[in-house]
Design an enzyme around this catalytic site. Structure first.
Site, short mmCIF file in Angstrom:
data_model
loop_
_atom_site.label_atom_id
_atom_site.label_comp_id
_atom_site.label_asym_id
_atom_site.label_seq_id
_atom_site.Cartn_x
_atom_site.Cartn_y
_atom_site.Cartn_z
N LYS A 122 22.13 40.78 61.80
CA LYS A 122 21.10 39.96 61.14
C LYS A 122 20.35 40.75 60.05
O LYS A 122 20.45 41.98 59.98
CB LYS A 122 20.13 39.44 62.20
N GLU A 156 32.48 29.19 65.62
CA GLU A 156 31.68 30.10 64.78
C GLU A 156 32.57 30.95 63.87
O GLU A 156 32.21 31.20 62.72
CB GLU A 156 30.80 30.99 65.68
N ASN A 176 16.13 40.08 66.03
CA ASN A 176 16.76 40.71 67.20
C ASN A 176 18.13 41.33 66.88
O ASN A 176 19.01 41.41 67.74
CB ASN A 176 16.81 39.76 68.40
N HIS A 212 23.59 38.55 66.49
CA HIS A 212 23.96 37.31 67.18
C HIS A 212 25.37 37.50 67.69
O HIS A 212 26.19 38.14 67.02
CB HIS A 212 23.91 36.11 66.21
N TYR A 232 23.11 27.01 63.18
CA TYR A 232 22.23 26.97 64.35
C TYR A 232 21.84 25.54 64.74
O TYR A 232 20.82 25.34 65.40
CB TYR A 232 20.98 27.80 64.09
P1 CMP Z 1 20.69 34.22 68.52
O1 CMP Z 1 21.62 34.82 69.50
O2 CMP Z 1 21.00 34.40 67.08
O3 CMP Z 1 20.57 32.64 68.81
C1 CMP Z 1 19.44 31.89 68.45
C2 CMP Z 1 18.29 32.74 68.03
O4 CMP Z 1 17.02 32.13 68.07
C3 CMP Z 1 18.16 33.91 68.99
O5 CMP Z 1 19.23 34.81 68.80
C4 CMP Z 1 16.75 34.43 68.64
O6 CMP Z 1 16.76 35.35 67.55
C5 CMP Z 1 16.03 33.16 68.15
N1 CMP Z 1 14.96 32.77 69.07
C6 CMP Z 1 13.65 32.75 68.77
N2 CMP Z 1 12.94 32.33 69.83
C7 CMP Z 1 13.80 32.10 70.83
C8 CMP Z 1 13.67 31.65 72.19
N3 CMP Z 1 12.49 31.36 72.72
N4 CMP Z 1 14.80 31.51 72.94
C9 CMP Z 1 16.01 31.78 72.40
N5 CMP Z 1 16.20 32.20 71.12
C10 CMP Z 1 15.10 32.36 70.34
#
Ligand code: CMP
Length: 137
Positions: free
Chosen positions: A9, A126, A112, A115, A49
Site C-alpha cells: 500500500k 483480484e 497497514n 493487502h 474494495y
Molecule cells: P485490507 O486487507 O486492504 O482490506 C480492507 C481494508 O480496510 C483493511 O485492509 C484496512 O486497511 C481497512 N480498514 C479500516 N478499518 C477497518 C476495520 N475496522 N476492519 C477491517 N478493515 C478496516
C-alpha cells in the site's frame, strides 16, 4: 500450486520498504509471478474494495489507496493465500504478531502496509483485476 494477490500500500511504498516486503515473500518460499507499480484511480479503488462499500471506513480506505503508488504482485506457492496472510499478520497492526509485515511496517489499521487476498476464489478475481494472463508467469 496456488496463487494470491498482494498489494503493497501507499504507506509502505512511501517508506521505501517494497524490496524488504517482497523479500519476505521469497524467503517464505513464495514466487513472484508478476509485479508492477501503479497508481489506482478512485474508480479502480472503489471497484476493488466494493465488498466494503457499506462499511464506515470505505471512503477513508479509498482515499488512502489513491494517495500514492502501490505495488501489486501475484504470489505463487503451496497454500499461497494462507501463507501470505500469515506473513502479513492481523489487519490491525496493534494485533499483529511480532515479525509479521504489519507488525514491522504498518502504522495503523488504515495505513497497514499490505493487502492480501482472503480466499482462493477472491484471489482469482483480484489477480484478474490487475493483470492480464500474459503478464503472469
Ligand atoms: P485490507 O486487507 O486492504 O482490506 C480492507 C481494508 O480496510 C483493511 O485492509 C484496512 O486497511 C481497512 N480498514 C479500516 N478499518 C477497518 C476495520 N475496522 N476492519 C477491517 N478493515 C478496516
Amino acid at each position: 500450486m496456488e496463487k494470491t494477490l498482494s498489494i503493497i500500500k501507499p504507506d509502505a511504498v512511501a517508506k521505501n520498504v517494497v524490496g524488504k516486503i517482497l523479500n519476505r515473500f521469497e524467503e517464505a518460499g513464495l514466487k513472484i509471478s508478476a509485479t508492477k507499480k501503479i497508481r489506482l484511480s478512485k474508480i479502480d479503488a472503489k471497484k476493488f474494495y466494493e465488498v466494503h462499500k457499506d462499511r464506515p471506513f470505505f471512503n477513508d480506505l479509498v482515499d488512502f489507496m489513491v494517495s500514492g503508488p502501490v505495488v501489486v504482485t501475484v504470489l505463487e506457492g503451496e497454500n499461497a493465500v494462507s501463507k501470505n496472510r500469515e506473513l502479513m499478520g492481523e489487519t490491525d497492526p496493534k494485533e499483529a504478531k511480532p515479525g509479521t509485515i504489519r507488525a514491522d511496517f504498518a502504522d495503523s489499521i488504515d495505513a497497514n502496509a499490505v493487502h492480501g487476498s482472503d480466499s482462493y476464489e477472491n484471489a482469482k478475481t483480484e489477480i484478474n483485476f490487475f493483470f492480464a494472463t500474459k503478464e503472469i508467469f
